[in-house]
Structure formats: C-alpha cells, structure tokens
Motif scaffolding. Sequence first.
Motif, PDB file in Angstrom:
ATOM      1  N   ILE A  15      22.145  31.719  28.302  1.00  0.00           N
ATOM      2  CA  ILE A  15      21.931  30.420  28.939  1.00  0.00           C
ATOM      3  C   ILE A  15      21.666  30.611  30.431  1.00  0.00           C
ATOM      4  N   GLU A  16      21.239  29.568  31.083  1.00  0.00           N
ATOM      5  CA  GLU A  16      20.854  29.644  32.497  1.00  0.00           C
ATOM      6  C   GLU A  16      21.988  30.163  33.378  1.00  0.00           C
ATOM      7  N   TYR A  17      23.232  29.805  33.041  1.00  0.00           N
ATOM      8  CA  TYR A  17      24.369  30.164  33.890  1.00  0.00           C
ATOM      9  C   TYR A  17      24.817  31.610  33.708  1.00  0.00           C
ATOM     10  N   ALA A  18      24.293  32.313  32.716  1.00  0.00           N
ATOM     11  CA  ALA A  18      24.748  33.679  32.451  1.00  0.00           C
ATOM     12  C   ALA A  18      24.475  34.595  33.642  1.00  0.00           C
ATOM     13  N   SER A  66      28.026  42.791  33.781  1.00  0.00           N
ATOM     14  CA  SER A  66      29.266  42.720  32.998  1.00  0.00           C
ATOM     15  C   SER A  66      29.419  43.857  32.007  1.00  0.00           C
ATOM     16  N   THR A  67      28.340  44.626  31.781  1.00  0.00           N
ATOM     17  CA  THR A  67      28.454  45.798  30.893  1.00  0.00           C
ATOM     18  C   THR A  67      27.837  47.053  31.488  1.00  0.00           C
ATOM     19  N   PRO A 102      32.820  45.675  34.715  1.00  0.00           N
ATOM     20  CA  PRO A 102      33.112  46.169  33.359  1.00  0.00           C
ATOM     21  C   PRO A 102      34.023  47.393  33.338  1.00  0.00           C
ATOM     22  N   GLU A 103      34.527  47.835  34.501  1.00  0.00           N
ATOM     23  CA  GLU A 103      35.261  49.099  34.538  1.00  0.00           C
ATOM     24  C   GLU A 103      36.427  49.114  33.552  1.00  0.00           C
ATOM     25  N   ASP A 104      37.209  48.026  33.519  1.00  0.00           N
ATOM     26  CA  ASP A 104      38.350  47.972  32.600  1.00  0.00           C
ATOM     27  C   ASP A 104      37.933  47.413  31.234  1.00  0.00           C
ATOM     28  N   ILE A 105      37.219  46.309  31.262  1.00  0.00           N
ATOM     29  CA  ILE A 105      36.757  45.680  30.022  1.00  0.00           C
ATOM     30  C   ILE A 105      35.323  45.190  30.229  1.00  0.00           C
ATOM     31  N   PRO A 165      27.600  38.663  36.785  1.00  0.00           N
ATOM     32  CA  PRO A 165      26.377  38.456  35.989  1.00  0.00           C
ATOM     33  C   PRO A 165      26.546  38.997  34.568  1.00  0.00           C
ATOM     34  N   LEU A 166      26.317  38.109  33.606  1.00  0.00           N
ATOM     35  CA  LEU A 166      26.707  38.361  32.223  1.00  0.00           C
ATOM     36  C   LEU A 166      25.588  38.970  31.389  1.00  0.00           C
TER      37      LEU A 166
END
Length: 344
Positions: free
Chosen positions: A286-289, A337-338, A275-278, A295-296
């Motif tokens: 969902i399961e795939y996150a 991711s954040t 997440p450094e830039d965005i 990792p979302l």
Amino acid sequence: MSERGNGAVNKVGIREVAKHAGVALGTVSHYLNHPERVSDQKAERIRLAIEELGFVPNIVGRQLRLGESNAIAYIAPDFSNPFFFTLAEGVEARAAEHGLAVFVVNAHGNREREDQYIGLFERYRVRGMLVASFERLEDRLAEVRKRGTPNVLIGGRAVSDKQPSVSVDEVVGGRLAGEHLLSLGRRRLAFVGGPLSIQQVAGRLQGASLAVREAGTATLEVVDIAERTIRAGRAVGHRIVAREPAQRPDAVFAVNDLLAIGIMHAFVTAGVRIPEDIAVIGYDDIEYAESSIVPLSSIRTPHEDFGSAAVDLLLKNIESGAVRHEVFTPELVIRSSTSGRAPA
C-alpha cells in the motif's frame, strides 16, 4: 420542484414539463431517453422547462422500464485497508472510459451488510456488480446472475467455471515472502494473519509454509488473529517483545501491510531493531508501506490493473457471456525492514 401552500413538496413530472415546453409527452420522453430523436428547437424548449420547473428525472424508474443502466456497483469488504481504495480508483477509471458510473460501497467486513448491498444493487438494475469479499459468495452471486445481473468476484479465485473472477496467486505471494526471509538467513519465522478461513489468508500461509518446508532447517510459527489492522498488529508486536529474546521469531511475515506497520511500531517502541533483531515483511504494498516507521518490504499486488481487469471482465461477460478467471502474479519489493543481515 414546487412547494404547495402547506409546505409539502410537489414533485414535477414529465407531464408538467411537456405542458410548460409546449410539446407532446412523448417528445419529453425521447429527450430523456433518445435525445437524437428530438429537434434542436424542441430540445432547447424542454431543457429550459426542466430548468425552470426544477424537474429531476426518475433514473431508477427509467432503468426499470428500459431494463438497463449506465452504472455498475463495486462492493468493497473493508476500506480500512487502503488496498481496496486503490482498487476502487482502478475500477472508476476504467468504467469512465466506457461511459459508466460506479456505485462504491463498503461492507465493513460484515456479511449481512454485504448481502444487503448485493440485493439493493440488484433491485436498482445496475448493469453489473464487482464484489470483493472475505466470504465465500459464489452461491449468492450465482443466484444474482440467474436473475439477470452479471457479476465478477474480486480477490479469491472462483471455483465455479461459470463465475468470472479476478485474483492474485496468493500461494506465489506467500512463497516469495517466505523465500526472501529465508534468503537473509532467518530461521525462526512467524506468520501473522487471520482468520485462516479467508481464502487469501490461507493461500499466503500455504506459500510461506512451502518455502519453510523446502528450507528444511527453519520453523514457521502461525499467529492466527481475527483482525488485520494496525491496532491488531501493535497488539501482536507487544506480545512478541514480551517474550525472552531467544524465544522471539527472527522474522515476521504479516498477511497485510497494516498488520506489519502495527507490528513494527510495537518493536520500535520496545527497542527491537528492524531488521537487525527481527525482519518484517508485509503484503499488498500500500502507499504507506514505503513511508512507514521503517520502510516496509512487501509483496506488491497490481492495484490499478486489478480494478481495470475486473471491469473489463464484467463487460465481456455482459456482452458475450464470456467467463474468465484472471489471475495476477505478485512481486517482491525489498525495503529497509528486511534489508539487514541476519542476527548473530
């Protein structure tokens, strides 16, 4: 079933079964519809006759005569989103607890196909329908209810006080996503999703907009797109990285996880750091996150509970005519991711 000499199939009926078993026609009918009324001896003779003759009961015909069914229908809008598969699992599990079978179909985001399935299941006299849709269907579902088939709207909260529904508070979910990104110091947010005519999409945007408005120092760019797929997400991601770095958002809120995964794929391919830039957050969890390229973070909706609640609501409506609007509250799930700091 037996075959005639010319190759045509001769379907066996209950008359043939009764004759073969040496019982009355009404006894075979009781065996099929009210087995408790048939003695064990006669039931065994009928069972053997059915097996030997290859008799297949006409379930649809029987339902039409009895006016009831042991099956319900679940119409999903688009199985390309795993959320609706997980919801189906919750529906099937709860229905099985009540001895009910479930017809599960996919409308592929097509309103005409959706309408055809509604008509088909009404003709099949299913006990009730669960309809998850991106469209506004309350008028259509009201017609079906008036003709005797109870139904529950899944996804969007019903407007009518006569239409049972199960939904998520999308405004709260959108607000959670927006507030989380803002808490990281992000100030140039982008909302990616559409069409905005979809109630769920509009609610998530409304929630994010409220968070940004209250922050006072942030902006929210809206990227309205027609699809909510990984491919569409990659396309949006490529458009974002094609801008000069100073013109890019520093955080993206994707209206579902599939879009978010596609966006992150485009970012990583282009060398944009997450997440450094965005920073990126999705919706649905969902399961795939958790196992995506990064990792979302996501807004979790209660998948299995959602399906169970829909079945419970349908059965209560069937039994007593009770109408409720079950609204679930989503929750924030934070992943890589954040979880970084805001860019300098």
